[in-house]
Design a protein around this motif. Structure first.
Motif, mmCIF file in Angstrom:
data_model
loop_
_atom_site.group_PDB
_atom_site.id
_atom_site.type_symbol
_atom_site.label_atom_id
_atom_site.label_comp_id
_atom_site.label_asym_id
_atom_site.label_seq_id
_atom_site.Cartn_x
_atom_site.Cartn_y
_atom_site.Cartn_z
ATOM 1 N N THR A 292 87.324 112.715 58.006
ATOM 2 C CA THR A 292 86.341 113.479 58.828
ATOM 3 C C THR A 292 85.808 114.662 58.192
ATOM 4 O O THR A 292 84.749 114.898 58.271
ATOM 5 C CB THR A 292 87.046 113.386 60.324
ATOM 6 N N MET A 293 86.719 115.540 57.909
ATOM 7 C CA MET A 293 86.202 116.685 57.367
ATOM 8 C C MET A 293 85.496 116.522 55.963
ATOM 9 O O MET A 293 84.460 117.447 55.826
ATOM 10 C CB MET A 293 87.690 117.570 56.760
ATOM 11 N N ARG A 294 85.781 115.532 54.912
ATOM 12 C CA ARG A 294 85.379 115.170 53.789
ATOM 13 C C ARG A 294 83.906 114.833 54.137
ATOM 14 O O ARG A 294 82.805 115.238 53.627
ATOM 15 C CB ARG A 294 86.238 114.356 52.953
ATOM 16 N N GLY A 295 83.834 114.004 55.471
ATOM 17 C CA GLY A 295 82.455 113.468 55.435
ATOM 18 C C GLY A 295 81.478 114.553 56.144
ATOM 19 O O GLY A 295 80.276 114.763 55.976
ATOM 20 N N ILE A 296 82.012 115.511 57.041
ATOM 21 C CA ILE A 296 81.217 116.697 57.384
ATOM 22 C C ILE A 296 80.817 117.270 56.286
ATOM 23 O O ILE A 296 79.797 117.839 56.197
ATOM 24 C CB ILE A 296 82.214 117.410 58.594
ATOM 25 N N LEU A 297 81.637 117.856 55.368
ATOM 26 C CA LEU A 297 81.311 118.444 54.233
ATOM 27 C C LEU A 297 80.218 118.006 53.288
ATOM 28 O O LEU A 297 79.313 118.470 53.072
ATOM 29 C CB LEU A 297 82.667 118.880 53.314
ATOM 30 N N HIS B 179 76.724 118.028 55.617
ATOM 31 C CA HIS B 179 76.393 119.598 55.758
ATOM 32 C C HIS B 179 76.557 120.540 54.538
ATOM 33 O O HIS B 179 75.900 121.604 54.782
ATOM 34 C CB HIS B 179 76.911 120.040 57.223
ATOM 35 N N GLY B 180 77.466 120.110 53.794
ATOM 36 C CA GLY B 180 77.567 120.954 52.484
ATOM 37 C C GLY B 180 78.158 122.262 52.972
ATOM 38 O O GLY B 180 78.621 122.534 54.094
ATOM 39 N N LYS B 181 78.403 123.110 51.744
ATOM 40 C CA LYS B 181 79.031 124.377 52.056
ATOM 41 C C LYS B 181 77.832 125.549 52.311
ATOM 42 O O LYS B 181 76.702 125.164 51.995
ATOM 43 C CB LYS B 181 79.810 124.901 50.828
ATOM 44 N N PRO B 182 78.016 126.370 53.017
ATOM 45 C CA PRO B 182 77.124 127.524 53.317
ATOM 46 C C PRO B 182 77.042 127.917 52.113
ATOM 47 O O PRO B 182 77.314 128.296 51.364
ATOM 48 C CB PRO B 182 78.010 128.599 54.114
ATOM 49 N N ALA B 183 75.334 128.295 52.032
ATOM 50 C CA ALA B 183 74.664 128.757 50.766
ATOM 51 C C ALA B 183 75.424 130.291 50.575
ATOM 52 O O ALA B 183 75.369 131.122 51.522
ATOM 53 C CB ALA B 183 73.272 128.785 50.615
ATOM 54 N N ARG B 184 75.584 130.615 49.387
ATOM 55 C CA ARG B 184 75.967 132.033 49.206
ATOM 56 C C ARG B 184 74.834 132.670 48.622
ATOM 57 O O ARG B 184 74.197 132.071 47.584
ATOM 58 C CB ARG B 184 77.050 131.819 47.977
#
Length: 136
Positions: free
Chosen positions: A14-19, A22-27
């Motif tokens: 589930t966590m891999r699917g969310i990532l 939605h991806g990681k927050p942009a730096r």
């Protein structure tokens, strides 16, 4: 109270699917300093491409523009006045409605670092009267 075991396959998947969705927050990228801009300007040549690069660097720095915003500028998006220049950004990352944004860029005191004079010099040298400004 139950403890959450995050190593369980269902939770990991589930966590891999969310990532993945939605991806990681942009730096945010670090802004250039004036010293870095001066070094970049010093590397610009005197040919048409160098004059273009100088104009793009100065306008990008003065207007705090992203690369995608710079390359989207057409000649028709530029309005010159005695005080400076107005640039229409047709679509910006911060413009979710797609209405565009108009930003003002004042004339600089130093002719060598004035973004407006640099754009005027480039347009004159390249003979661009309409259309895309990001090419050589």
């Amino acid at each position: 109270m139950h403890s959450l075991e995050t190593r369980q396959p269902a939770i990991s998947a589930t966590m891999r699917g969310i990532l993945a969705t939605h991806g990681k927050p942009a730096r945010p990228a670090a802004a250039l300093t004036s010293a870095e801009v001066k070094r970049l300007l010093a590397s610009c040549g005197t040919d048409v491409a160098g004059v273009r690069d100088r104009a793009l660097l100065l306008v990008g720095f003065a207007g705090a523009l992203r690369r995608s915003e710079l390359v989207g500028i057409d000649r028709e998006h530029l309005r010159f006045t005695s005080e400076g220049m107005t640039v229409l950004i047709p679509r910006a990352k911060r413009d979710q409605e797609g209405e565009g944004a108009s930003i003002g860029i004042p004339r600089g005191l130093n002719p060598l670092s004035c973004p407006v004079r640099a754009v005027e010099a480039w347009l004159k040298r390249s003979r661009i009267e309409w259309g895309r400004c990001s090419g050589a």
